[in-house]
Design a protein around this motif. Structure first.
Motif, PDB file in Angstrom:
ATOM      1  N   LYS A 186      -3.133  27.620  44.067  1.00 43.76           N
ATOM      2  CA  LYS A 186      -2.660  28.976  43.772  1.00 43.76           C
ATOM      3  C   LYS A 186      -1.647  28.968  42.643  1.00 43.76           C
ATOM      4  O   LYS A 186      -1.017  27.943  42.353  1.00 43.76           O
ATOM      5  CB  LYS A 186      -2.013  29.596  45.007  1.00 43.76           C
ATOM      6  CG  LYS A 186      -0.646  29.029  45.371  1.00 43.76           C
ATOM      7  CD  LYS A 186       0.043  29.876  46.439  1.00 43.76           C
ATOM      8  CE  LYS A 186       1.267  29.189  47.002  1.00 43.76           C
ATOM      9  NZ  LYS A 186       1.984  29.969  48.006  1.00 43.76           N
ATOM     10  N   MET A 187      -1.487  30.155  42.068  1.00 44.18           N
ATOM     11  CA  MET A 187      -0.312  30.386  41.248  1.00 44.18           C
ATOM     12  C   MET A 187       0.594  31.221  42.133  1.00 44.18           C
ATOM     13  O   MET A 187       0.258  32.349  42.500  1.00 44.18           O
ATOM     14  CB  MET A 187      -0.653  31.144  39.982  1.00 44.18           C
ATOM     15  CG  MET A 187       0.580  31.468  39.187  1.00 44.18           C
ATOM     16  SD  MET A 187       0.187  31.908  37.525  1.00 44.18           S
ATOM     17  CE  MET A 187       1.564  32.995  37.208  1.00 44.18           C
ATOM     18  N   GLY A 188       1.710  30.648  42.534  1.00 46.59           N
ATOM     19  CA  GLY A 188       2.609  31.336  43.459  1.00 46.59           C
ATOM     20  C   GLY A 188       3.647  32.155  42.719  1.00 46.59           C
ATOM     21  O   GLY A 188       4.015  31.836  41.577  1.00 46.59           O
ATOM     22  N   HIS A 189       4.117  33.212  43.387  1.00 44.82           N
ATOM     23  CA  HIS A 189       5.220  33.980  42.810  1.00 44.82           C
ATOM     24  C   HIS A 189       6.452  33.076  42.770  1.00 44.82           C
ATOM     25  O   HIS A 189       6.744  32.391  43.764  1.00 44.82           O
ATOM     26  CB  HIS A 189       5.483  35.213  43.682  1.00 44.82           C
ATOM     27  CG  HIS A 189       6.428  36.172  43.050  1.00 44.82           C
ATOM     28  ND1 HIS A 189       7.788  35.946  43.003  1.00 44.82           N
ATOM     29  CD2 HIS A 189       6.209  37.347  42.412  1.00 44.82           C
ATOM     30  CE1 HIS A 189       8.361  36.954  42.366  1.00 44.82           C
ATOM     31  NE2 HIS A 189       7.425  37.814  41.998  1.00 44.82           N
ATOM     32  N   PRO A 190       7.170  33.045  41.656  1.00 42.06           N
ATOM     33  CA  PRO A 190       8.280  32.087  41.556  1.00 42.06           C
ATOM     34  C   PRO A 190       9.391  32.312  42.578  1.00 42.06           C
ATOM     35  O   PRO A 190      10.113  31.387  42.927  1.00 42.06           O
ATOM     36  CB  PRO A 190       8.799  32.280  40.123  1.00 42.06           C
ATOM     37  CG  PRO A 190       8.171  33.516  39.612  1.00 42.06           C
ATOM     38  CD  PRO A 190       6.959  33.800  40.426  1.00 42.06           C
ATOM     39  N   PHE A 194       4.488  33.595  47.505  1.00 40.78           N
ATOM     40  CA  PHE A 194       3.233  34.293  47.801  1.00 40.78           C
ATOM     41  C   PHE A 194       2.278  34.166  46.611  1.00 40.78           C
ATOM     42  O   PHE A 194       2.715  34.071  45.462  1.00 40.78           O
ATOM     43  CB  PHE A 194       3.499  35.785  48.077  1.00 40.78           C
ATOM     44  CG  PHE A 194       3.895  36.075  49.499  1.00 40.78           C
ATOM     45  CD1 PHE A 194       2.949  36.041  50.505  1.00 40.78           C
ATOM     46  CD2 PHE A 194       5.201  36.394  49.830  1.00 40.78           C
ATOM     47  CE1 PHE A 194       3.295  36.320  51.828  1.00 40.78           C
ATOM     48  CE2 PHE A 194       5.563  36.676  51.145  1.00 40.78           C
ATOM     49  CZ  PHE A 194       4.606  36.630  52.148  1.00 40.78           C
ATOM     50  N   ALA A 195       0.976  34.183  46.919  1.00 42.20           N
ATOM     51  CA  ALA A 195      -0.021  33.946  45.871  1.00 42.20           C
ATOM     52  C   ALA A 195      -0.149  35.139  44.921  1.00 42.20           C
ATOM     53  O   ALA A 195      -0.396  36.264  45.358  1.00 42.20           O
ATOM     54  CB  ALA A 195      -1.371  33.665  46.522  1.00 42.20           C
ATOM     55  N   ILE A 196       0.034  34.880  43.634  1.00 42.99           N
ATOM     56  CA  ILE A 196      -0.368  35.873  42.624  1.00 42.99           C
ATOM     57  C   ILE A 196      -1.896  35.849  42.645  1.00 42.99           C
ATOM     58  O   ILE A 196      -2.556  36.866  42.735  1.00 42.99           O
ATOM     59  CB  ILE A 196       0.140  35.468  41.216  1.00 42.99           C
ATOM     60  CG1 ILE A 196       1.654  35.275  41.198  1.00 42.99           C
ATOM     61  CG2 ILE A 196      -0.315  36.480  40.168  1.00 42.99           C
ATOM     62  CD1 ILE A 196       2.468  36.489  41.454  1.00 42.99           C
ATOM     63  N   VAL A 197      -2.433  34.634  42.586  1.00 40.35           N
ATOM     64  CA  VAL A 197      -3.853  34.387  42.839  1.00 40.35           C
ATOM     65  C   VAL A 197      -3.956  33.036  43.541  1.00 40.35           C
ATOM     66  O   VAL A 197      -3.359  32.055  43.095  1.00 40.35           O
ATOM     67  CB  VAL A 197      -4.676  34.352  41.531  1.00 40.35           C
ATOM     68  CG1 VAL A 197      -6.066  33.784  41.758  1.00 40.35           C
ATOM     69  CG2 VAL A 197      -4.802  35.751  40.928  1.00 40.35           C
ATOM     70  N   GLY A 198      -4.693  33.012  44.646  1.00 41.22           N
ATOM     71  CA  GLY A 198      -4.967  31.749  45.343  1.00 41.22           C
ATOM     72  C   GLY A 198      -6.460  31.636  45.562  1.00 41.22           C
ATOM     73  O   GLY A 198      -7.122  32.642  45.847  1.00 41.22           O
ATOM     74  N   CYS A 199      -6.981  30.436  45.408  1.00 39.97           N
ATOM     75  CA  CYS A 199      -8.422  30.249  45.590  1.00 39.97           C
ATOM     76  C   CYS A 199      -8.691  29.033  46.479  1.00 39.97           C
ATOM     77  O   CYS A 199      -8.143  27.952  46.243  1.00 39.97           O
ATOM     78  CB  CYS A 199      -9.102  30.054  44.237  1.00 39.97           C
ATOM     79  SG  CYS A 199     -10.891  29.831  44.387  1.00 39.97           S
ATOM     80  N   ALA A 200      -9.518  29.233  47.503  1.00 38.62           N
ATOM     81  CA  ALA A 200      -9.954  28.132  48.368  1.00 38.62           C
ATOM     82  C   ALA A 200     -11.448  27.900  48.131  1.00 38.62           C
ATOM     83  O   ALA A 200     -12.216  28.865  48.042  1.00 38.62           O
ATOM     84  CB  ALA A 200      -9.713  28.482  49.832  1.00 38.62           C
TER      85      ALA A 200
END
Ligand SMILES: Cc1cc2nc3c(=O)[nH]c(=O)nc-3n(C[C@H](O)[C@H](O)[C@H](O)COP(=O)(O)OP(=O)(O)OC[C@H]3O[C@@H](n4cnc5c(N)ncnc54)[C@H](O)[C@@H]3O)c2cc1C
Length: 288
Positions: A186-190, A194-200
């Motif tokens: 994911k790219m997490g909120h700094p 929380f995920a800005i975008v997360g992919c499984a």
């Protein structure tokens, strides 16, 4: 900030908790790790007159094998316990990897898998993994126990298939066998993580080709979702960088991405393609 006054109950069994939920109805809220509920109460976004703490019920906190192919996780199992479980690391590493990316260590020490799934924050991490794993969610209510498929669980922003009188009691995930790999990135909120975008992604490789792929996103839209277009585009193909990149280009095609101060809809769309490619590549690498 402190929450408004409330009555506190700590039932010792699931039946006791369900009876209290029945009796108190909309005046009560279930408390698990409190990492989402308590901030909401402090901000007066939730004002329950009663809090039913399920964290003190024994037997709801476990990770165990259930048959030859399934792992069962009790609802009050914490993110930290999932992240550090040797059983999960061995048999379903995708879930341990996902838990390890939640918030910070303080949040992971008390936050629970059941609370995270029931809360259904559109940027939460587990939902993507749960969808890609085709997990099952076990709910108990006054009418008994029922099983909800992950694909039918997330209904919208902070909304799930759980009834108001039901408790989420267990999550069941498959063991990932030989030839199958999974990854969550994911790219997490700094600030929050929380995920800005997360992919499984969960990929099964046979003879160098993709026998099956399950790809799911969180953070992109109002709920976590499986991406059928990416899955279709990669299934049956050779698993090289070129075909993975081509499949990833299909990501989030059919959804309306969220837009906020941190990331515009266009940026989220772009990130979905980038993270689909990375998660698929990592899953393929692990399947070998
Ligand atoms: C600073 C911070 C950073 C965070 N970062 C992330 C992150 O990067 N990624 C991420 O995914 N999450 C993140 N979270 C959220 C965290 O994962 C929470 O633990 C989770 O969302 C809620 O789990 P909980 O056990 O704390 O539930 P609670 O807060 O106790 O409950 C949440 C909701 O679920 C309901 N509920 C709880 N358990 C059940 C049950 N068994 N059955 C039915 N309903 C139930 C409650 O009534 C409540 O409405 C963060 C939280 C904080 C405070």
């Amino acid at each position: 900030m402190i929450p408004a006054a409330f009555e506190y109950a700590a039932p010792k069994t699931v039946d006791e908790a369900l009876a209290l939920m029945q009796k108190l109805g909309a005046n009560a809220k279930v408390l698990a790790g409190g990492q989402s509920l308590l901030p909401m109460m402090k901000l007066r976004l939730a004002n329950p007159a009663h809090v039913i703490d399920i964290g003190r019920i024994p037997n709801l906190r476990y990770i165990k094998e259930d048959g030859r192919h399934t792992l069962a996780i009790g609802t009050t199992t914490t993110h930290w316990e999932i992240e550090s479980s040797d059983l999960l690391k061995k048999k379903c590493p995708l879930l341990a990897e996902t838990a390890a990316q939640i918030g910070d260590v303080q949040v992971r020490n008390v936050g629970t898998i059941g609370g995270a799934l029931a809360h259904a924050d559109p940027a939460a991490d587990y939902p993507a993994a749960i969808l890609a794993l085709e997990a099952e969610i076990i709910a108990r209510g006054p009418k008994g126990t029922r099983t909800v498929k992950a694909g039918e669980f997330f209904k919208g922003i902070f909304t799930t298939a759980l009834g108001a009188d039901e408790l989420l009691v267990e999550v069941r995930v498959p063991m990932l066998g030989t030839g199958t790999g999974g990854a969550y990135l994911k790219m997490g909120h700094p600030a929050s993580g929380f995920a800005i975008v997360g992919c499984a992604a969960v990929v099964t490789v046979q003879g160098g080709k993709c026998a099956s792929a399950r790809v799911a996103f969180t953070g992109v839209s109002d709920r976590a979702f499986r991406d059928a277009a990416v899955e279709k585009a990669i299934t049956g193909k050779a698993l090289d960088a070129q075909s993975v990149a081509a499949a990833a280009e299909q990501a989030a095609g059919g959804v309306a991405p969220l837009s906020d101060y941190y990331a515009s809809a266009d940026y989220r769309s772009h990130l979905a393609k980038v993270f689909a490619k990375r998660a698929l590549m990592k899953a393929v690498e692990r399947a070998k």
